[in-house]
Design a protein around this motif. Structure first.
Motif, PDB file in Angstrom:
ATOM      1  N   TRP A  17       0.811  -1.215   0.000  1.00 48.74           N
ATOM      2  CA  TRP A  17       0.000   0.000   0.000  1.00 48.74           C
ATOM      3  C   TRP A  17       0.846   1.267   0.000  1.00 48.74           C
ATOM      4  CZ3 TRP A  17       0.859   3.173   4.101  1.00 48.74           C
ATOM      5  CH2 TRP A  17       1.282   2.608   5.316  1.00 48.74           C
ATOM      6  N   GLY A  18       2.092   1.162   0.463  1.00 46.86           N
ATOM      7  CA  GLY A  18       2.956   2.341   0.507  1.00 46.86           C
ATOM      8  C   GLY A  18       3.273   2.908  -0.872  1.00 46.86           C
ATOM      9  N   ARG A  19       3.290   2.030  -1.885  1.00 46.59           N
ATOM     10  CA  ARG A  19       3.592   2.513  -3.249  1.00 46.59           C
ATOM     11  C   ARG A  19       2.483   3.404  -3.791  1.00 46.59           C
ATOM     12  NH1 ARG A  19       4.815  -2.972  -4.168  1.00 46.59           N
ATOM     13  NH2 ARG A  19       3.033  -3.151  -5.587  1.00 46.59           N
ATOM     14  N   ARG A  20       1.275   3.242  -3.254  1.00 47.98           N
ATOM     15  CA  ARG A  20       0.137   4.028  -3.736  1.00 47.98           C
ATOM     16  C   ARG A  20      -0.225   5.156  -2.775  1.00 47.98           C
ATOM     17  NH1 ARG A  20      -1.126  -1.323  -4.282  1.00 47.98           N
ATOM     18  NH2 ARG A  20      -2.526  -1.271  -2.467  1.00 47.98           N
ATOM     19  N   TYR A  21       0.593   5.370  -1.781  1.00 50.93           N
ATOM     20  CA  TYR A  21       0.272   6.385  -0.777  1.00 50.93           C
ATOM     21  C   TYR A  21       0.434   7.775  -1.367  1.00 50.93           C
ATOM     22  CZ  TYR A  21      -0.272   7.940   4.061  1.00 50.93           C
ATOM     23  OH  TYR A  21      -0.740   8.498   5.217  1.00 50.93           O
ATOM     24  N   ASP A  22      -0.549   8.644  -1.118  1.00 54.77           N
ATOM     25  CA  ASP A  22      -0.502   9.995  -1.682  1.00 54.77           C
ATOM     26  C   ASP A  22      -0.934  11.012  -0.639  1.00 54.77           C
ATOM     27  OD1 ASP A  22      -3.270   9.702  -1.517  1.00 54.77           O
ATOM     28  OD2 ASP A  22      -3.506   9.288  -3.655  1.00 54.77           O
ATOM     29  N   GLY A  23      -0.965  12.256  -1.058  1.00 61.69           N
ATOM     30  CA  GLY A  23      -1.292  13.348  -0.149  1.00 61.69           C
ATOM     31  C   GLY A  23      -2.694  13.256   0.411  1.00 61.69           C
ATOM     32  N   ARG A  24      -3.648  12.806  -0.403  1.00 62.36           N
ATOM     33  CA  ARG A  24      -5.021  12.701   0.063  1.00 62.36           C
ATOM     34  C   ARG A  24      -5.123  11.689   1.202  1.00 62.36           C
ATOM     35  NH1 ARG A  24      -9.009   9.431  -0.082  1.00 62.36           N
ATOM     36  NH2 ARG A  24      -7.790   7.920  -1.282  1.00 62.36           N
ATOM     37  N   ALA A  25      -4.494  10.524   1.002  1.00 63.08           N
ATOM     38  CA  ALA A  25      -4.514   9.503   2.052  1.00 63.08           C
ATOM     39  C   ALA A  25      -3.787   9.989   3.299  1.00 63.08           C
ATOM     40  CB  ALA A  25      -3.890   8.213   1.532  1.00 63.08           C
ATOM     41  N   ALA A  26      -2.663  10.704   3.107  1.00 64.56           N
ATOM     42  CA  ALA A  26      -1.906  11.214   4.253  1.00 64.56           C
ATOM     43  C   ALA A  26      -2.742  12.197   5.061  1.00 64.56           C
ATOM     44  CB  ALA A  26      -0.617  11.870   3.780  1.00 64.56           C
ATOM     45  N   GLY A  27      -3.497  13.065   4.369  1.00 60.92           N
ATOM     46  CA  GLY A  27      -4.338  14.018   5.073  1.00 60.92           C
ATOM     47  C   GLY A  27      -5.420  13.328   5.892  1.00 60.92           C
ATOM     48  N   ALA A  28      -6.050  12.305   5.290  1.00 61.14           N
ATOM     49  CA  ALA A  28      -7.090  11.559   6.013  1.00 61.14           C
ATOM     50  C   ALA A  28      -6.496  10.822   7.207  1.00 61.14           C
ATOM     51  CB  ALA A  28      -7.770  10.576   5.062  1.00 61.14           C
ATOM     52  N   ASP A  29      -5.321  10.224   7.017  1.00 60.82           N
ATOM     53  CA  ASP A  29      -4.682   9.493   8.114  1.00 60.82           C
ATOM     54  C   ASP A  29      -4.271  10.432   9.252  1.00 60.82           C
ATOM     55  OD1 ASP A  29      -4.982   7.091   6.830  1.00 60.82           O
ATOM     56  OD2 ASP A  29      -2.958   7.053   6.000  1.00 60.82           O
ATOM     57  N   LEU A  30      -3.791  11.624   8.907  1.00 68.05           N
ATOM     58  CA  LEU A  30      -3.388  12.586   9.937  1.00 68.05           C
ATOM     59  C   LEU A  30      -4.592  13.032  10.761  1.00 68.05           C
ATOM     60  CD1 LEU A  30      -0.753  14.776   8.050  1.00 68.05           C
ATOM     61  CD2 LEU A  30      -0.371  13.531  10.193  1.00 68.05           C
ATOM     62  N   MET A  31      -5.702  13.303  10.093  1.00 69.26           N
ATOM     63  CA  MET A  31      -6.904  13.720  10.816  1.00 69.26           C
ATOM     64  C   MET A  31      -7.379  12.618  11.767  1.00 69.26           C
ATOM     65  SD  MET A  31      -9.152  15.907  11.585  1.00 69.26           S
ATOM     66  CE  MET A  31      -8.816  17.183  10.364  1.00 69.26           C
ATOM     67  N   ALA A  32      -7.390  11.377  11.263  1.00 65.10           N
ATOM     68  CA  ALA A  32      -7.792  10.254  12.109  1.00 65.10           C
ATOM     69  C   ALA A  32      -6.829  10.092  13.276  1.00 65.10           C
ATOM     70  CB  ALA A  32      -7.854   8.968  11.283  1.00 65.10           C
ATOM     71  N   ALA A  33      -5.536  10.273  13.022  1.00 58.71           N
ATOM     72  CA  ALA A  33      -4.536  10.108  14.072  1.00 58.71           C
ATOM     73  C   ALA A  33      -4.714  11.133  15.182  1.00 58.71           C
ATOM     74  CB  ALA A  33      -3.137  10.223  13.475  1.00 58.71           C
ATOM     75  N   VAL A  34      -5.058  12.361  14.828  1.00 58.18           N
ATOM     76  CA  VAL A  34      -5.271  13.396  15.848  1.00 58.18           C
ATOM     77  C   VAL A  34      -6.405  12.990  16.777  1.00 58.18           C
ATOM     78  CG1 VAL A  34      -6.039  15.768  16.228  1.00 58.18           C
ATOM     79  CG2 VAL A  34      -4.345  15.280  14.457  1.00 58.18           C
ATOM     80  N   ILE A  35      -7.508  12.512  16.185  1.00 61.05           N
ATOM     81  CA  ILE A  35      -8.676  12.131  16.994  1.00 61.05           C
ATOM     82  C   ILE A  35      -8.358  10.928  17.868  1.00 61.05           C
ATOM     83  CG2 ILE A  35     -11.043  11.285  16.847  1.00 61.05           C
ATOM     84  CD1 ILE A  35     -11.309  12.934  14.263  1.00 61.05           C
ATOM     85  N   VAL A  36      -7.703   9.918  17.296  1.00 56.27           N
ATOM     86  CA  VAL A  36      -7.388   8.710  18.068  1.00 56.27           C
ATOM     87  C   VAL A  36      -6.363   9.018  19.159  1.00 56.27           C
ATOM     88  CG1 VAL A  36      -6.421   6.381  17.935  1.00 56.27           C
ATOM     89  CG2 VAL A  36      -7.987   7.176  16.170  1.00 56.27           C
ATOM     90  N   THR A  37      -5.407   9.902  18.867  1.00 54.07           N
ATOM     91  CA  THR A  37      -4.416  10.274  19.874  1.00 54.07           C
ATOM     92  C   THR A  37      -5.086  10.902  21.089  1.00 54.07           C
ATOM     93  OG1 THR A  37      -2.695  10.629  18.198  1.00 54.07           O
ATOM     94  CG2 THR A  37      -2.377  11.673  20.344  1.00 54.07           C
ATOM     95  N   ILE A  38      -6.019  11.813  20.830  1.00 51.12           N
ATOM     96  CA  ILE A  38      -6.740  12.463  21.929  1.00 51.12           C
ATOM     97  C   ILE A  38      -7.481  11.425  22.765  1.00 51.12           C
ATOM     98  CG2 ILE A  38      -8.643  14.031  22.448  1.00 51.12           C
ATOM     99  CD1 ILE A  38      -7.783  15.659  19.985  1.00 51.12           C
ATOM    100  N   MET A  39      -8.053  10.444  22.099  1.00 49.53           N
ATOM    101  CA  MET A  39      -8.788   9.386  22.793  1.00 49.53           C
ATOM    102  C   MET A  39      -7.844   8.436  23.527  1.00 49.53           C
ATOM    103  SD  MET A  39     -11.258   6.548  21.020  1.00 49.53           S
ATOM    104  CE  MET A  39     -12.179   5.357  21.987  1.00 49.53           C
ATOM    105  N   LEU A  40      -6.685   8.167  22.929  1.00 49.87           N
ATOM    106  CA  LEU A  40      -5.797   7.120  23.424  1.00 49.87           C
ATOM    107  C   LEU A  40      -5.002   7.548  24.650  1.00 49.87           C
ATOM    108  CD1 LEU A  40      -4.769   4.278  22.996  1.00 49.87           C
ATOM    109  CD2 LEU A  40      -3.168   5.140  21.282  1.00 49.87           C
ATOM    110  N   ILE A  41      -4.707   8.838  24.786  1.00 46.96           N
ATOM    111  CA  ILE A  41      -3.877   9.275  25.919  1.00 46.96           C
ATOM    112  C   ILE A  41      -4.520   8.904  27.253  1.00 46.96           C
ATOM    113  CG2 ILE A  41      -2.949  11.289  27.132  1.00 46.96           C
ATOM    114  CD1 ILE A  41      -2.424  12.537  24.365  1.00 46.96           C
TER     115      ILE A  41
END
Length: 588
Positions: A17-41
């Motif tokens: 999947w890394g070969r197809r990784y692009d800016g759109r996917a990175a933006g979605a993953d970053l947004m999800a990571a922020v929310i999960v990080t807040i929940m996970l702490i």
């Protein structure tokens, strides 16, 4: 080159999947990571408390394990880290060793993670994911429900501010009731208030935010951050009013910095004490993770690879052991949040790890005054959502054997702890399976008038021939049921008037050696009674296996491609005066 890259991508999915990784996917993953990080702490801190470990170990278990899963896991949305059930199992496994001091306790938890990781890796490399199938869904549901009640009960002492111990529900509740007179009212106010707030946040905050004009997605994200709000407010109150000086238990100093490099103990005696627990944690964690991952993948028409998931989870647990953590797995609530937040790839987990690492570096001094009652409330609210006692009613209505397994799992887990409960559930499930398959359903069948279909004479009006008995075997033939089938068949023939017996094998996928020997004995005994034995509708793989034996050569009758051909050859039913009204009552 492309073939080796494809093969390597199967074992290291990021290369795919890394070969197809692009800016759109990175933006979605970053947004999800922020929310999960807040929940996970707050969850990480709370679950470490549940496991009886220093709170920072919860943070450590949420950094490198997430990176390892991002490299080796196949689910796009699974969020790995500390979870309630595994934390409880860790407490049960390590707490029973009689260790001296927190350092030994922490080392045992690290070793438990390492052992669990090794077990998962071995299972993945040898494609042993099917072993998790021995944990039936009803047993898992019963175990998780009972564990949720145990976890909630174990946190009552932190809500009340009393000292109470025990590994069973009655022991925990007894300890709490016995110490009620020592309840700290301020601790109770904080714990009960936090729990009430968190319950309200789950149901009421999102509609409220939408009603004041916030977009639904933003409102949902803020609602998910409810535990962080509870942590922030109660920490400020604890600091501002010096609640620690009034008897309120606080987290205290949480070491600042990234996870240390750690090694498990290589004491074989300790490994022996922890192995059974590590095996149970591995299987329970794998089943929970795969269930969540498959559910979320199906929503986006994606697929996961269960055997590779074993490798991903194994690598995550080894990473936890090497970075001061304890056993981890994929969490249900956290993964759903990750999915709903728009995570596109496992990189969301790696981004979450960066967020948790930032918290470990910069935020831990702020946690000094955090009341333990707030973390206990976080745990209680999280785990009560796992308690589904309705499984008892559903299994009672559907199948009493499943109800027995579920009820026993719940009762033993509540009464004797998680390890005995889940072990008993597995053993009972296997025992019930063996019992059911040892007494398989056998239907005497006849032809439905005007068709070539054969049905149970006790369910349908069918034509039969008095000299031909056709028995449909609705189970694989193996050592546990071969004697039952032999006795049933010979008893049926003993009623008299039978010249041909046909075993209809349309539901038989396997005949083991014990069953083959039983068939050979049946063939001999029927021959002594001048009764011919025939087979019909034998599946190809079964026929291939039989062709390597003397059974077909010794068979007194024939092997028919279809049951209709057998009936037409041995006892044509056309014009047969013997009508059998199967009667629709007493259906077996």
């Amino acid at each position: 080159m492309s073939l080796s890259r494809t093969a390597l991508g199967r074992y290291v999915p990021i290369l795919d999947w890394g070969r197809r990784y692009d800016g759109r996917a990175a933006g979605a993953d970053l947004m999800a990571a922020v929310i999960v990080t807040i929940m996970l702490i707050p969850q990480s801190l709370a679950y470490a408390l549940l496991a009886g470990l220093p709170p920072q170990m919860g943070l450590y278990a949420s950094i490198l394990p997430l990176v390892a899963y991002a490299l080796f896991g196949t689910s796009r949305a699974l969020a790995v880290g500390p979870v309630a059930v595994v934390s409880l199992m860790t407490a049960a496994a390590v707490g029973g060793l009689g260790l001296q001091g927190p350092a030994e306790y922490a080392l045992a938890a690290i070793t438990l993670a390492f052992l669990s990781g090794l077990i998962l890796l071995v299972m993945g490399l040898f494609r042993l994911g099917f072993l998790a199938n021995f944990l039936s869904h009803p047993v898992i549901a019963g175990f998780i429900a009972a564990s949720g009640l145990l976890i909630a009960a174990s946190q009552l002492k932190h809500i009340l501010g009393v000292e109470a111990n025990g590994h069973s529900l009655l022991a925990m509740l007894g300890g709490v009731i016995g110490d009620l007179g020592q309840t700290n009212p301020i601790t109770l106010a904080i714990g009960a208030g936090s729990a009430a707030f968190l319950f309200w946040v789950r149901k009421g905050l999102k509609p409220l935010l939408i009603s004041v004009g916030l977009p639904p997605r933003l409102a949902d994200s803020l609602a998910k951050a409810g535990p962080v709000g509870a942590v922030a407010v109660t920490t400020l109150l604890s600091w501002g009013f010096d609640l620690a000086g009034r008897g309120v238990a606080i987290v205290g100093e949480v070491p600042k910095g990234l996870p240390p490099l750690t090694l498990p103990s290589f004491d074989m005696a300790l490994w022996g004490q922890l192995f059974a627990s590590a095996l149970l944690i591995s299987i329970i964690g794998f089943v929970e993770s795969v269930s969540v991952a498959q559910t979320l993948a199906a929503k986006k028409r994606q697929r996961i690879v269960p055997d590779q998931e074993l490798v991903g989870l194994g690598a995550s647990n080894v990473a936890a052991a090497l970075s001061g953590g304890y056993p981890v797995t994929g969490g249900f609530a956290r993964s759903v949040v990750n999915f709903d937040a728009g995570a596109e790839t496992p990189a969301a987990g790696a981004f979450t790890a960066v967020g948790i690492a930032g918290a470990a570096l910069f935020l831990t001094p702020l946690l000094f005054f955090l009341p333990k009652a707030t973390l206990a409330a976080t745990i209680i609210v999280a785990v009560l959502g796992l308690v589904d006692l309705g499984i008892l009613k559903r299994t009672w209505n559907y199948h009493r054997a499943d109800f027995t397994a579920v009820a026993a799992t719940i009762a033993l887990t509540l009464g004797f702890g998680v390890e005995i409960g889940v072990s008993a559930g597995v053993i009972l499930s296997i025992a019930l399976f063996l019992y059911k398959t040892s007494r398989p359903h056998i239907a005497e069948v006849g032809v439905v008038p005007g068709t070539q279909h054969f049905r149970n004479i006790n369910r349908h009006e069918v034509w039969t021939h008095p000299a031909v008995v056709t028995l449909r075997l609705d189970e694989n033939l193996y050592f546990a049921n071969s004697r039952f089938i032999e006795d049933y068949l010979l008893e049926r023939v003993a009623r008299g008037g039978v010249r041909h017996v046909v075993l209809m094998c349309s539901a038989v996928n396997e005949i083991d050696l014990s069953a083959l020997e039983a068939l050979e004995e049946i063939n001999r005994q029927l021959a002594d009674e001048s009764v011919t034995l025939h087979l019909s509708e034998v599946k190809g793989p079964v026929m291939d296996r039989l062709s390597h034996t003397h059974f077909l050569a010794d068979l007194t009758g024939e092997v028919f491609l279809t049951q209709y051909m057998a009936q037409a050859t041995l006892g044509p039913v056309e014009g047969c005066p013997h009508w059998r009204d199967g009667g629709r009552e007493n259906v077996a």
